[in-house]
Design a protein around this motif. Sequence first.
Motif, PDB file in Angstrom:
ATOM      1  N   UNK A  39       0.764  -1.266   0.064  1.00  0.00           N
ATOM      2  CA  UNK A  39      -0.213   0.169  -0.179  1.00  0.00           C
ATOM      3  C   UNK A  39       1.089   1.534  -0.228  1.00  0.00           C
ATOM      4  N   UNK A  40       2.070   1.421   0.359  1.00  0.00           N
ATOM      5  CA  UNK A  40       2.785   2.568   0.394  1.00  0.00           C
ATOM      6  C   UNK A  40       2.836   2.499  -0.915  1.00  0.00           C
ATOM      7  N   UNK A  41       3.411   4.245  -1.037  1.00  0.00           N
ATOM      8  CA  UNK A  41       3.401   4.686  -2.649  1.00  0.00           C
ATOM      9  C   UNK A  41       5.011   4.848  -2.560  1.00  0.00           C
ATOM     10  N   UNK A  42       5.183   5.529  -3.926  1.00  0.00           N
ATOM     11  CA  UNK A  42       7.156   5.813  -4.077  1.00  0.00           C
ATOM     12  C   UNK A  42       7.177   7.189  -3.144  1.00  0.00           C
ATOM     13  N   UNK A  43       6.083   8.104  -3.207  1.00  0.00           N
ATOM     14  CA  UNK A  43       6.506   9.145  -2.663  1.00  0.00           C
ATOM     15  C   UNK A  43       6.693   8.662  -1.471  1.00  0.00           C
ATOM     16  N   UNK A  44       5.733   8.182  -0.230  1.00  0.00           N
ATOM     17  CA  UNK A  44       6.196   7.710   1.260  1.00  0.00           C
ATOM     18  C   UNK A  44       7.543   6.952   0.970  1.00  0.00           C
ATOM     19  N   UNK A  45       7.684   5.693   0.026  1.00  0.00           N
ATOM     20  CA  UNK A  45       8.677   5.385   0.639  1.00  0.00           C
ATOM     21  C   UNK A  45      10.709   6.270   0.569  1.00  0.00           C
ATOM     22  N   UNK A  46      10.016   7.214  -0.506  1.00  0.00           N
ATOM     23  CA  UNK A  46      11.195   8.295  -0.791  1.00  0.00           C
ATOM     24  C   UNK A  46      11.343   9.140   0.891  1.00  0.00           C
ATOM     25  N   UNK A  47       9.781   9.218   0.796  1.00  0.00           N
ATOM     26  CA  UNK A  47      10.051  10.102   2.739  1.00  0.00           C
ATOM     27  C   UNK A  47      10.693   9.342   2.975  1.00  0.00           C
TER      28      UNK A  47
ATOM     29  N   UNK B  69       5.992  10.145 -16.988  1.00  0.00           N
ATOM     30  CA  UNK B  69       6.087  10.889 -15.973  1.00  0.00           C
ATOM     31  C   UNK B  69       5.018  10.061 -14.847  1.00  0.00           C
ATOM     32  N   UNK B  70       5.054   9.420 -14.014  1.00  0.00           N
ATOM     33  CA  UNK B  70       4.039   9.350 -12.589  1.00  0.00           C
ATOM     34  C   UNK B  70       4.485   9.966 -12.179  1.00  0.00           C
ATOM     35  N   UNK B  71       3.390  10.323 -11.383  1.00  0.00           N
ATOM     36  CA  UNK B  71       2.952  10.470  -9.990  1.00  0.00           C
ATOM     37  C   UNK B  71       3.261  10.470  -8.739  1.00  0.00           C
ATOM     38  N   UNK B  72       4.367  10.335  -8.129  1.00  0.00           N
ATOM     39  CA  UNK B  72       4.780   9.416  -7.111  1.00  0.00           C
ATOM     40  C   UNK B  72       3.619   9.244  -5.801  1.00  0.00           C
TER      41      UNK B  72
ATOM     42  N   UNK C 163       4.766   1.261  -6.311  1.00  0.00           N
ATOM     43  CA  UNK C 163       5.644   0.287  -7.305  1.00  0.00           C
ATOM     44  C   UNK C 163       5.628  -0.814  -7.361  1.00  0.00           C
ATOM     45  N   UNK C 164       5.961  -1.948  -8.503  1.00  0.00           N
ATOM     46  CA  UNK C 164       5.926  -2.983  -8.225  1.00  0.00           C
ATOM     47  C   UNK C 164       6.920  -3.901  -7.850  1.00  0.00           C
ATOM     48  N   UNK C 165       6.978  -4.958  -8.055  1.00  0.00           N
ATOM     49  CA  UNK C 165       8.195  -5.446  -8.157  1.00  0.00           C
ATOM     50  C   UNK C 165       9.290  -5.498  -9.125  1.00  0.00           C
ATOM     51  N   UNK C 166      10.390  -5.200  -8.723  1.00  0.00           N
ATOM     52  CA  UNK C 166      11.543  -4.849  -9.672  1.00  0.00           C
ATOM     53  C   UNK C 166      11.646  -3.453 -10.127  1.00  0.00           C
ATOM     54  N   UNK C 167      10.372  -2.922 -10.547  1.00  0.00           N
ATOM     55  CA  UNK C 167       9.936  -1.109 -10.608  1.00  0.00           C
ATOM     56  C   UNK C 167      11.629  -0.775 -10.439  1.00  0.00           C
TER      57      UNK C 167
END
Lengths: 205, 921
Positions: B18-26, B62-65, B70-74
């Motif tokens: 459930x985590x978004x790219x933005x959340x992981x990055x943050x 481009x994607x809105x983070x 994320x998907x596996x391996x992305x």
Amino acid sequence: MSGHDNGAPVAQPTHFEFTPENLERAKKIIAKYPPGRQASAVLPLLHLAQAQHDNWLPRAAMDYVARMLDMAPIRVYEVATFYTMFNLKPVGKYLLQACTTTPCWLRGSDEVVAACERKLGIRMGETTPDGMFTLTEVECLGACVNAPVLWVNDDFYEDLDGPSTERILDALRRGEKPPIGPQIDRQTSAPVGGKTTLLNVKREA
Amino acid sequence: MSTIKFILDGREVEAAPGETIWQVANRLGIEIPHLCYSPKPGYRPDGNCRACMVEIEGERVLAASCIRKPAPGMKVQTASERAKTARKLVFELLVADQPPRERAHDPDSRFWQWADRVEVAASRFPKDVRPKPDRSHPAMAVHLDACIQCTLCVRACREVQVNDVIGMAARGHQEKIVFDFDDPMGASTCVACGECVQACPTGALMPATLVDEAGAYTNAPDREVDSVCPYCGVGCQLTYRIRNDRIVAVAGKNGPSNRNRLCVKGRFGFDYVHHPDRLTKPMIRKEGVPKSDVAIDPANPWTHFREATWEEALDRAAEGLRRIRDRDGPGALAGFGSAKGSNEEAYLFQKLVRTGFGSNNVDHCTRLCHASSVAALMEGIGSGAVTAPFMAAEQSDVIIVIGANPTENHPVAATFFKQATKRGAELIVMDPRGQALKRHATHMLQFKPGRDVPMLNAMLNVICEEELYDRQYVQAHTEDFEKLKAHVKDFPPEKMAPLCGIDAETLRTVARKFARAEAGIIFWGMGVSQHTHGTDNARCLIALALITGQTGRPGTGLHPLRGQNNVQGASDAGLIPMVYPDYRSVEDPATRAFFEELWGTKLDPKKGLTVVEIVNAAYDGRIKGLYVMGENPAMSDPDAGHARAGLAKLEHLVVQDIFLTETAKYADVVLPASAWPEKDGTVTNTNRQVQMGRRALPLPGDARQDWWIIQEIARRIGLDWNYTHPRDVFAEMTKAMPSLANITWERLLREDSVTYPCPAPDHPGEAIVFAERFPTPSGRGKLVPASIVPPAEEPDEEYPMVLTTGRQLEHWHTGAMTRRAEVLDLLEPEAVAMLSPLDLRRLGIAPGEKIRVATRRGRIELSARSDGAVPSGLIFIPFCYAEAAANILTNPQLDPYGKIPEFKYCAAKVEKVEAEALAAQ
Ligand code: SF4
Ligand code: SF4
Ligand code: FES
Ligand code: FES
């Protein structure tokens, strides 16, 4: 409301309710959706309300529909203001919606608009003093093949120019209903001047 | 679910489900710009502004983070040239339409901060036509010329606070943020929670106090202090924003009970602390001014009082108390503590009365709000506090709210209920008056006023007769079930329907729903407790929860919504005449011995008098001296005319408060005290969360800390007290109160909030209690049947209507604070009585006209308001208006167990005040 409104505040009726027949219709529409999803009926119900109320949607009608569908009024306002098909202030007997998007514009929508303004003595967004006509501008009506297009209440008038637009307006004012569709010699969306392809194909028996 | 492994900026990372790219990055410390996304609790990503775009290998665009998971391996690059250029362009497009930064409504807004970081200061694009300012609301400034259409305010209003006022109207270029149907904000249905202002990243929505008339940011705070809201029992954490030692704004903080949310009182009702009426000098009543003369203007008390030094005032205050105690005995003195002060002050105050006055005559306004609930809970489950916090509603599937109007009185708790219904929980609201929650309710039972017991017994009947009770739970955890079952047999819904006004089918449906719920929870308010049968009402609710096994699990429980910010804490600390701190009986010899040891003095073995009893005793001359700290019985007590007469008869009245309250007008000595933002101290909210309040402001003039004043009085009546700071008091409390185990002052300073009971120093505390056993002698919950007791005073020919009292969203209690908070008093400026449109028509009264409401005890004049939520035959009057005090009218009849008066029901009549009479006045 913004988006549609340009000018004086509208005198809003304090009350709205469906006629018994429309109430029946509304119930049937709502019943099409699964329980808990009645909000999906908002568009058809707003159309029904608009049709019942001289072709415009007063705030009371939106509140009424909101109550009926258990929605917060603001969500109904959002829908009603999003779609240009809903009129949020009184409109004339004939609502003229001129398409001015690129294809229609290239094919002369400026002339159609100019004809309306000249003939009716009103500007875009206005209603004639006698309450007969309201003129508005819309985005592509999806009928570009017959550009330029003028949408009058439920009907499209197509392949217009200045004079044909004036003719239609005159007829409407006289209480006639001119034939809808292309205003030049053309069968629906077939090529102007007659068929150009598939000329030798025989109809199969 | 397992985690997702993907590549972020060249290194392998893991995302939780459930985590978004933005959340992981943050989480990993990688900053990505964001505007329409807020990482604050309750805000879902919307992905509309594109400020957060990142590059994903193999994807065309481009994607809105903020919204992309994320998907596996992305393989994701957060700072590729392409992503950075695109983000920069987004900012440049937005900057084009902004007002210039020198004139920005908030030049430090999140928008401008990010613009700085992506190095955009100007724009090559032309400016669009921008909307005009809307300054129609007294508390909030709307300048949509800075709006970037991120819709955070829409989510704030619709999804976080669930008020449904703001929307995004129209489309394309015309798109615009609107309040209702594009109404001015001040004329809209906005309840001024300020959530939208807090969410807006641009300064388009601002607290009006921070900008000038032209909308420029001129009143920037220079420091901030974290504390707790001083109003209701929800206990919202907040941050005071201060400039030149004045509060200029308040922001919500992420406390466990509020998650950054506030209501209009907490957010905009702060300026009472700076009101010119604040008491800043000790005062002594002038010689020869009789107590009956209370025509005093709080702004100019010098007609009736004279200034005194602290020495003189304290000596005079203490001397009077000592004289009465030594002459007439301890029983001639009493004290009213406050549910608005800190735990430490409450503890000190009850200790002063018990050890210094020598009796247990100490009480506070809990008597007037939930005493009956506490009586029933103590009897039934051995504990007066809630069994679950209100946030438990997040896990409930059936929620009952009875005799409470949370959107007005516990607005932030109400947000949890409203959110639960959005998630699909069923909400059953039971109240004679309609209310805002009605729109969210699955069932709204507007039963006849005062007929709670027939309605609830009918539900118990259905559950017993249809065998819907939880057999195992009943066997393992309750006692006297058979008695209850036999009793409720006589209350079938068909028979109860005409009594309570709810049809049998509905009674059956809601009973079944609650009994069959996976997790059912009950919230109640003063509509349940403030009756002569208040204890019986609560007994029914306890039985309902116990026989269906709806306690002790997530999403279940019994929760009386406590009114005052610290009524839970003040009760815990012992401001109750029957019990010492932690509800231990004064009549129990072992307990008494413990406290005699702790406090080093003999204690009175008899229960003391309650609030209403003390006032009656003052009237009869049995109580001669009274010390009131921060309470206002002249406004809050039933039959206030009688209460005031009692106060006037006192030989010696000492009042310690921040304003010259209606009570202080009867005082011999008035001691100027500290307002909440001026003190350090802890408070305990309705959820049993002990929270830290911090001193944010200096004291005005000669005002002093309350704990200091109590100590000075104590010393002067012979007690040897040497506390130097509230933390010393808290340390002593932890010795006296096992409930505070593992909670220390230092811990609260560090963590801001800890729930009791708390099993370990690093445990956050137990939110849901009594899973295994109840703290009763048998360990079981006791089921106590309730019979129908009609209200004490029924309508008759002379007084044909029913009067009920309560509060309004904008005003707090007796109005001492909120009537002096500018925004709140602007929103609700005058005394009103709410009547049904039907009754108004019948009585020939137009809304806004002056009416006279009379009962057997008195009469008041105020404006009539038409309110569709009020059923015909009922009058509702908020009790906050001194100019038309509702309690002049109310019935002082008490519930026999809780000793709570029947504020919610008495017979009344209404008549129009004719224009000539008005002119003559
Ligand atoms: S202040 Fe609260 S109720 Fe009012 S518009 Fe903003 S979010 Fe909605
Ligand atoms: S007013 Fe603020 S929060 Fe609302 S859409 Fe505009 S910029 Fe976003
Ligand atoms: S552009 Fe006019 S119909 Fe498509
Ligand atoms: S922050 Fe991600 S799209 Fe706005």
